[in-house]
Every structure is written in structure tokens, then in C-alpha cells.
Design a protein around this motif. Structure first.
Motif, short mmCIF file in Angstrom:
data_model
loop_
_atom_site.label_atom_id
_atom_site.label_comp_id
_atom_site.label_asym_id
_atom_site.label_seq_id
_atom_site.Cartn_x
_atom_site.Cartn_y
_atom_site.Cartn_z
N GLY A 243 2.21 6.06 -8.41
CA GLY A 243 3.28 5.12 -8.06
C GLY A 243 4.59 5.76 -7.64
O GLY A 243 5.13 5.44 -6.58
N VAL B 202 1.28 8.94 0.11
CA VAL B 202 1.64 9.99 -0.85
C VAL B 202 1.70 11.35 -0.16
O VAL B 202 2.62 12.15 -0.38
N ALA C 10 7.79 -1.31 -4.17
CA ALA C 10 6.50 -2.00 -4.05
C ALA C 10 6.57 -3.40 -4.64
O ALA C 10 7.35 -3.66 -5.57
N VAL D 279 4.89 7.00 -4.03
CA VAL D 279 4.82 6.05 -2.91
C VAL D 279 6.23 5.58 -2.60
O VAL D 279 6.75 4.65 -3.22
N THR D 280 6.86 6.21 -1.64
CA THR D 280 8.25 5.88 -1.32
C THR D 280 8.37 4.84 -0.20
O THR D 280 9.43 4.24 -0.03
N ALA E 41 6.05 2.36 -8.59
CA ALA E 41 6.52 2.66 -7.24
C ALA E 41 7.92 2.11 -7.03
O ALA E 41 8.23 1.00 -7.47
#
Length: 260
Positions: free
Chosen positions: A194, A97, A227, A197-198, A224
Motif C-alpha cells: 500500500g 509500485v 486510494a 502505491v503513490t 495507500a
């Protein structure tokens, strides 16, 4: 953060491995040989754990993420594949993050939300405070072992229990208290974290984890953009130690998917 012990082994692009609370980098011993065939592994002992020094002050997960990236800077590595379990997964989440350009991919084993209710977190914090005074006496060690490895795994896998017990005995007394005060806090809501979070992330939760741990992982993966969630049977939290073959297969498959 104090002096952190780092061991580098293997070959290929770098991968940083961070362990769970009250353990150390020995939890990777069953997966290290195979993973080292594919990546240069940077194995870190967190502050106050293993061979690392006493943290000079209270600290948070974001401080650990910054320290991890500083280690990579010192080693001359830019981006990294992150692999963490428990505490290490939460630190990896913070790194993903806070510094998305540095995390090429992430494998996050175990609980990401400190799923324990407030009274259980308070009990663990109190146990670590007692550890600071008397050390890892038997009843205290038993309590922390059950919180980390679970009952069934301790019965059927004595070697895993010895690994966790040995790591617990290495925690410095003052370090235990500071770790307990710093790290046993809930993390940000999954719906909030979420979308930030790339990096391609594989979230792995043990089947025997409490339901809140799975629920948090499910919400995080839904929020995300890149994910996936995998649930591993017969595991409490320490997938790389409890089911190393499954852990290796999952990590290598994720690395294959995310290779540029």
C-alpha cells in the motif's frame, strides 16, 4: 513474454486495459465504446491468452508489468491511466509500485490478493495443466468458469458466460500450463504494498467476492496514500463485464478526479 496482441482504439490520453486470467480483452467489450470516447485505449491480451502468443517460459506479475510498459514505449506513450480486472489489476499494482512515474492513475477491479486458499489455487493450477493436455473439455471449462464469473452471474447473464467461455477456449494448451504455474501465487501483503502505491488508485471489489478479497482491498486502501475503495453490488469479480454501467461511471469519475 512472447508475442503480445495489442489493439488501440479511441481518442485522448492513453489508458492501458489488462484482463483477468482465463479471459482476454473481450471482457472490455461492454465498456469499450464509452471509455474510448475519453481515452486512447490500449487493449492487451496477456501472454497465452486471446490472440497473444505462447509465453516462452514461466513468468510473473512483474514480468507482465514490464511488458506492458514496453508496449507503451513502442507506442510512444509516457504515462498512462491503468485499468485492470483480476490478473490485470494485479499487474497494474505491480506497475504502480515498480514504475510510479509511468502510472498516472489506476482503476483496479476484482481480487488483488489471489484470495483463493492454497488448495483452490492448486486445483486451478491442476485444471490448467489438464487443459494443456486435453483442451477446454466441458467439466474443466465449467470449473474455470465458476472460478472466474461465479454461479449467479452465469445463470442470469448468458452473454457474459459466452464471453468467458469463448476466451477460455482460445487459451493455448501449453500457455495454460505456464500461466497456471506462473500466476497463481499470493501477492505481497497489503500493508507492505500500500505505501508504495503513490498513484491515485480506485480499488473496486464485487459484493459477491469472498471475504478475504474485500479484507485485502480494505487493508491496501488504508495503507495507500491516495486510494479509495468501492464495493459494487451483485458482482463476483469481472465488474466491467458483469455491471458495465457501474464500471464506466466509476472509471470516468476517477479519471475526472485525477485529470491534471
Amino acid at each position: 513474454m512472447g508475442r503480445l496482441h495489442v489493439r488501440v482504439t479511441g481518442q485522448g490520453p492513453p489508458a492501458l486495459l489488462w484482463h483477468s486470467l482465463v479471459t482476454d480483452s473481450s471482457v472490455w467489450q461492454r465498456v469499450e465504446p464509452e471509455l474510448a470516447r475519453h481515452r486512447t485505449l490500449v487493449l492487451v491480451d496477456g501472454p497465452g491468452h486471446g490472440a497473444s502468443g505462447l509465453p516462452p517460459r514461466r513468468f510473473g506479475t512483474s514480468d507482465c508489468a514490464i511488458a506492458a510498459l514496453q508496449i507503451l514505449d513502442t507506442l510512444g506513450y509516457g504515462t498512462v491511466d491503468w485499468v485492470g480486472t483480476g490478473w490485470g489489476a494485479r499487474v497494474g499494482l505491480a506497475a504502480a509500485v515498480g514504475s510510479p512515474d509511468r502510472i498516472r492513475s489506476a482503476v483496479l477491479f476484482g481480487a488483488l490478493d489471489m484470495w483463493r486458499p492454497w488448495w483452490k489455487r492448486a486445483a486451478i493450477r491442476a485444471a490448467l495443466s489438464v487443459h494443456a493436455v486435453v483442451g477446454a473439455v466441458a467439466p474443466l471449462a465449467e470449473f474455470l468458469m465458476r472460478s472466474t464469473l461465479g454461479d449467479r452471474r452465469r445463470r442470469i447473464d448468458p452473454e457474459a458466460a459466452v464471453t468467458v467461455s469463448s476466451a477460455l477456449r482460445k487459451i493455448s494448451r501449453r500457455g495454460a500450463s505456464r500461466v497456471g504455474m506462473s500466476e497463481l501465487q499470493p501477492v505481497r501483503p497489503a500493508d507492505e504494498v500500500g505505501p508504495l502505491v503513490t498513484a491515485p488508485a480506485l480499488v473496486v471489489v464485487g459484493e459477491e467476492s469472498p471475504r478475504p478479497a474485500l479484507a485485502y482491498a480494505e487493508r491496501l486502501v488504508e495503507a495507500a496514500p491516495h486510494a479509495r475503495l468501492v464495493i459494487v453490488e451483485h458482482v463476483f469479480e469481472l465488474v466491467p463485464l458483469e455491471e458495465p454501467e457501474a464500471a464506466v461511471e466509476l472509471v470516468l469519475e476517477h479519471w475526472s478526479r485525477t485529470a491534471s
